[in-house]
Enzyme design. Structure first.
Site, short mmCIF file in Angstrom:
data_model
loop_
_atom_site.label_atom_id
_atom_site.label_comp_id
_atom_site.label_asym_id
_atom_site.label_seq_id
_atom_site.Cartn_x
_atom_site.Cartn_y
_atom_site.Cartn_z
N ARG A 60 36.06 52.68 56.72
CA ARG A 60 36.99 53.69 57.22
C ARG A 60 37.22 54.70 56.10
O ARG A 60 37.61 54.33 55.01
CB ARG A 60 38.31 52.99 57.55
CG ARG A 60 39.21 53.70 58.50
CD ARG A 60 40.30 52.75 58.92
NE ARG A 60 40.99 52.23 57.73
CZ ARG A 60 42.17 52.67 57.32
NH1 ARG A 60 42.80 53.61 57.96
NH2 ARG A 60 42.75 52.16 56.24
N ARG B 264 43.90 62.14 57.51
CA ARG B 264 45.12 62.30 58.32
C ARG B 264 45.38 63.79 58.49
O ARG B 264 45.42 64.52 57.50
CB ARG B 264 46.31 61.67 57.62
CG ARG B 264 46.23 60.17 57.56
CD ARG B 264 47.54 59.61 57.04
NE ARG B 264 47.37 58.20 56.74
CZ ARG B 264 47.92 57.59 55.70
NH1 ARG B 264 48.68 58.26 54.87
NH2 ARG B 264 47.72 56.32 55.50
N ARG C 77 31.30 41.94 42.55
CA ARG C 77 31.64 43.00 41.61
C ARG C 77 32.90 42.58 40.86
O ARG C 77 33.70 41.81 41.35
CB ARG C 77 31.88 44.32 42.35
CG ARG C 77 30.65 44.77 43.11
CD ARG C 77 30.74 46.22 43.48
NE ARG C 77 30.95 47.03 42.30
CZ ARG C 77 30.03 47.30 41.39
NH1 ARG C 77 28.81 46.84 41.52
NH2 ARG C 77 30.31 48.05 40.35
N ARG D 23 39.71 54.70 37.91
CA ARG D 23 41.12 55.07 38.07
C ARG D 23 41.94 54.62 36.88
O ARG D 23 41.48 53.79 36.08
CB ARG D 23 41.70 54.52 39.37
CG ARG D 23 41.42 53.06 39.59
CD ARG D 23 41.87 52.63 40.99
NE ARG D 23 41.57 51.24 41.22
CZ ARG D 23 42.02 50.52 42.22
NH1 ARG D 23 42.80 51.06 43.11
NH2 ARG D 23 41.69 49.26 42.35
N GLU E 85 40.44 51.58 34.62
CA GLU E 85 39.67 50.57 35.37
C GLU E 85 38.20 50.99 35.46
O GLU E 85 37.89 52.09 35.87
CB GLU E 85 40.28 50.44 36.77
CG GLU E 85 39.57 49.41 37.63
CD GLU E 85 40.24 49.18 38.98
OE1 GLU E 85 41.49 49.15 39.05
OE2 GLU E 85 39.51 49.06 39.97
N TYR F 251 36.65 39.26 50.94
CA TYR F 251 37.77 39.95 50.31
C TYR F 251 39.00 39.72 51.18
O TYR F 251 39.00 40.03 52.37
CB TYR F 251 37.52 41.46 50.15
CG TYR F 251 38.72 42.07 49.48
CD1 TYR F 251 38.87 42.00 48.10
CD2 TYR F 251 39.76 42.60 50.23
CE1 TYR F 251 40.02 42.47 47.48
CE2 TYR F 251 40.91 43.07 49.62
CZ TYR F 251 41.03 43.00 48.24
OH TYR F 251 42.18 43.44 47.63
N ASP G 184 43.20 40.42 51.29
CA ASP G 184 44.44 40.90 50.68
C ASP G 184 45.41 39.72 50.61
O ASP G 184 45.21 38.71 51.29
CB ASP G 184 45.04 42.03 51.53
CG ASP G 184 44.55 43.40 51.07
OD1 ASP G 184 44.28 43.55 49.87
OD2 ASP G 184 44.45 44.30 51.92
P1 FDA Z 1 42.77 33.71 43.66
O1 FDA Z 1 41.53 34.25 43.05
O2 FDA Z 1 44.03 34.44 43.47
O3 FDA Z 1 43.00 32.22 43.10
C1 FDA Z 1 41.95 31.30 42.90
C2 FDA Z 1 42.34 30.40 41.76
O4 FDA Z 1 41.40 29.32 41.68
C3 FDA Z 1 42.32 31.08 40.40
O5 FDA Z 1 43.56 30.94 39.76
C4 FDA Z 1 41.23 30.34 39.64
O6 FDA Z 1 41.49 30.20 38.25
C5 FDA Z 1 41.21 29.00 40.33
N1 FDA Z 1 39.95 28.27 40.19
C6 FDA Z 1 38.71 28.71 40.53
N2 FDA Z 1 37.79 27.77 40.24
C7 FDA Z 1 38.46 26.72 39.70
C8 FDA Z 1 38.03 25.46 39.18
N3 FDA Z 1 36.75 25.09 39.12
N4 FDA Z 1 38.98 24.62 38.71
C9 FDA Z 1 40.29 24.96 38.71
N5 FDA Z 1 40.73 26.16 39.18
C10 FDA Z 1 39.82 27.03 39.67
N6 FDA Z 1 45.75 42.11 47.52
C11 FDA Z 1 46.77 42.83 48.07
O7 FDA Z 1 47.35 42.42 49.07
N7 FDA Z 1 47.15 44.02 47.47
C12 FDA Z 1 46.57 44.50 46.35
O8 FDA Z 1 46.94 45.55 45.85
C13 FDA Z 1 45.50 43.74 45.77
N8 FDA Z 1 44.87 44.17 44.65
C14 FDA Z 1 43.81 43.47 44.14
C15 FDA Z 1 43.15 43.93 43.01
C16 FDA Z 1 42.06 43.22 42.50
C17 FDA Z 1 41.35 43.73 41.28
C18 FDA Z 1 41.64 42.02 43.14
C19 FDA Z 1 40.44 41.25 42.65
C20 FDA Z 1 42.29 41.55 44.25
C21 FDA Z 1 43.38 42.26 44.77
N9 FDA Z 1 44.09 41.79 45.87
C22 FDA Z 1 45.12 42.53 46.39
C23 FDA Z 1 43.69 40.52 46.51
C24 FDA Z 1 44.47 39.31 46.00
O9 FDA Z 1 44.21 39.13 44.62
C25 FDA Z 1 44.02 38.09 46.81
O10 FDA Z 1 44.47 38.21 48.12
C26 FDA Z 1 44.52 36.77 46.30
O11 FDA Z 1 44.18 36.63 44.95
C27 FDA Z 1 43.88 35.65 47.09
O12 FDA Z 1 44.32 34.42 46.62
P2 FDA Z 1 43.32 33.20 46.49
O13 FDA Z 1 44.18 32.02 46.34
O14 FDA Z 1 42.33 33.19 47.59
O15 FDA Z 1 42.43 33.50 45.18
#
Ligand code: FDA
Length: 390
Positions: free
Chosen positions: A174, A178, A257, A288, A313, A361, A363
């Protein structure tokens, strides 16, 4: 005694843990990082006290009533409303592209209908049978050539390190235009930032007598009491790490990425006047700049007046072992993922969830919603003995 092991303390793992704990299960969460909360974690910058989002800016927004109600159990939210600007060729424009952007860009005073007609005429060059050829053709068909070249072409090629003609049309989900002056970034019903920060919110979620958290604990460390080899088959496991890593990459690596954040404390009370400034020009190497103090205007009195924290970034491909942020999801990735899903289905009582475990991905609100529904549909019936496998 543990009834459920959760690998990863991000929002998916924490929500799952909290639900299970409230249902009476003893839950152990492990995380290989030295803090909980996953990528949403933030902490005060040691020099200025300004809250810095350690893994990139996190703005909470949702239209899901259940999620909004749920998160408000653990934190209140500020009335923050996200706005983004873009610098192109030395001029700043409001984002997403709106009537203000268009009139500023063309130095005009178009009405909504006039602007619509203009954009349509600027998209007319694209042969309708070639719209889906690539990101460029698709993008121009949506926003017209001048706006595409100014606001999307350079930014996207930096973000993907790939020429837009080489990128698939499918990544243009998308490109909103607007035809009003509304430049609110998100369209959701609810939006805000946790009043006392992400760390406080995420820590409160884990604060339950049935939850034990072990940090600096890697599921793949054979020495750990909670290692894969010691737990899978003996305990139900919710795994939120990368799905390809779980299977030791045997079908190949899934493409991700990542971003690099270059933090700097600047000797001024305000560096850019807004929370996020995009840079559309190809010759600016970063995509950014975030200026964290602007996420909390209500803290103006407590933040220093002569210092600010910014983060430039940079976007690039992730190598194995680096932070995986955005799934690339190319055809080869989808093929591998299918095989990993087949393998995952044969693991005894292991549920793969969250951003890394599903290679999607998500949020924050989506990760929470997914954990709530998978707890109800899969984990709760298993823990109560209603189902034999999960
Ligand atoms: P998340 O990645 O948070 O947690 C996974 C955990 O598992 C980590 O702490 C990791 O260390 C752990 N882990 C992995 N392997 C392991 C192992 N072998 N042993 C022990 N621990 C392990 N969302 C939003 O709503 N608004 C926003 O503005 C943003 N902005 C944003 C920016 C960037 C750069 C990213 C990458 C992501 C966002 N997000 C976001 C998304 C948001 O980060 C996402 O929704 C959550 O992190 C998802 O949570 P999870 O629990 O799925 O993964």
């Amino acid at each position: 005694m543990t009834d459920l092991l959760i690998v990863g303390s991000g929002l998916f793992g924490l929500t799952m843990a909290r639900e299970a704990a409230e249902a009476g299960a003893k839950v152990t969460i492990i995380d290989r990082r030295d803090h909980l909360g996953g990528n949403a974690w933030s902490e005060p910058d040691p020099e200025t006290g300004i809250e810095v989002h350690k893994y990139g800016a996190h703005l909470f927004h949702t239209s899901n009533e259940r999620v909004w109600e749920y998160v408000n159990r653990f934190t209140s939210f500020t009335p923050y409303v996200h706005h983004v600007y873009t610098t192109v060729n030395g001029v700043v424009y409001p984002m997403p592209v709106n009537l203000g952007t268009i009139n500023q860009f063309f130095q005009a005073a178009y009405s909504p209908d006039e602007a619509r007609a203009l954009i349509a005429s600027q998209a007319a060059d694209i042969d309708p049978t070639h719209v889906d050829d690539n990101f460029r053709t698709k993008g121009i068909s949506l926003v017209g050539k001048p706006l595409f070249e100014a606001f999307f072409e350079g930014y996207t090629s930096k973000q993907w390190q790939t020429d837009p003609e080489e990128l698939p049309a499918s990544i243009v989900t998308r490109l909103p235009v607007r035809y009003t002056y509304d430049n609110r970034y998100f369209n959701d019903t609810y939006e805000g930032l946790p009043t006392d920060g992400y760390a406080a919110w995420l820590t409160r979620m884990s604060d339950h007598p049935n939850i034990t958290v072990h940090l600096d604990t890697d599921f793949f460390d054979p020495e750990s009491e909670f290692s894969k080899s010691r737990t899978v088959g003996n305990l139900p496991v919710v795994y939120t790490g990368p799905i390809d890593e779980y299977f030791d990459y045997r079908e190949g690596d899934l493409g991700w990425r990542t971003i690099d954040l270059e933090l700097e404390v600047k000797p001024t009370g305000d560096s850019q006047g807004c929370p996020v400034m995009n840079y559309g020009d190809r010759n600016v190497p970063y995509t950014r700049i975030h200026e964290f103090r602007h996420f909390h205007p209500e803290r103006a009195e407590t933040y220093p007046k002569d210092k600010t924290v910014i983060a430039r970034e940079y976007s690039r491909f992730a190598k194995r072992g680096e932070e995986p942020y955005y799934p690339i999801n190319a055809a080869a990735d989808r093929k591998r993922l299918k095989t990993y899903h087949e393998l995952a289905a044969t693991e005894p009582n292991v549920l793969f969830g969250g951003r890394l475990g599903t290679y999607k991905y998500l949020d924050m609100h989506m990760a929470i919603a997914s954990a709530l529904s998978r707890f109800n549909n899969v984990v709760a019936p298993f823990l109560s003995g209603e189902t034999k496998t999960m």
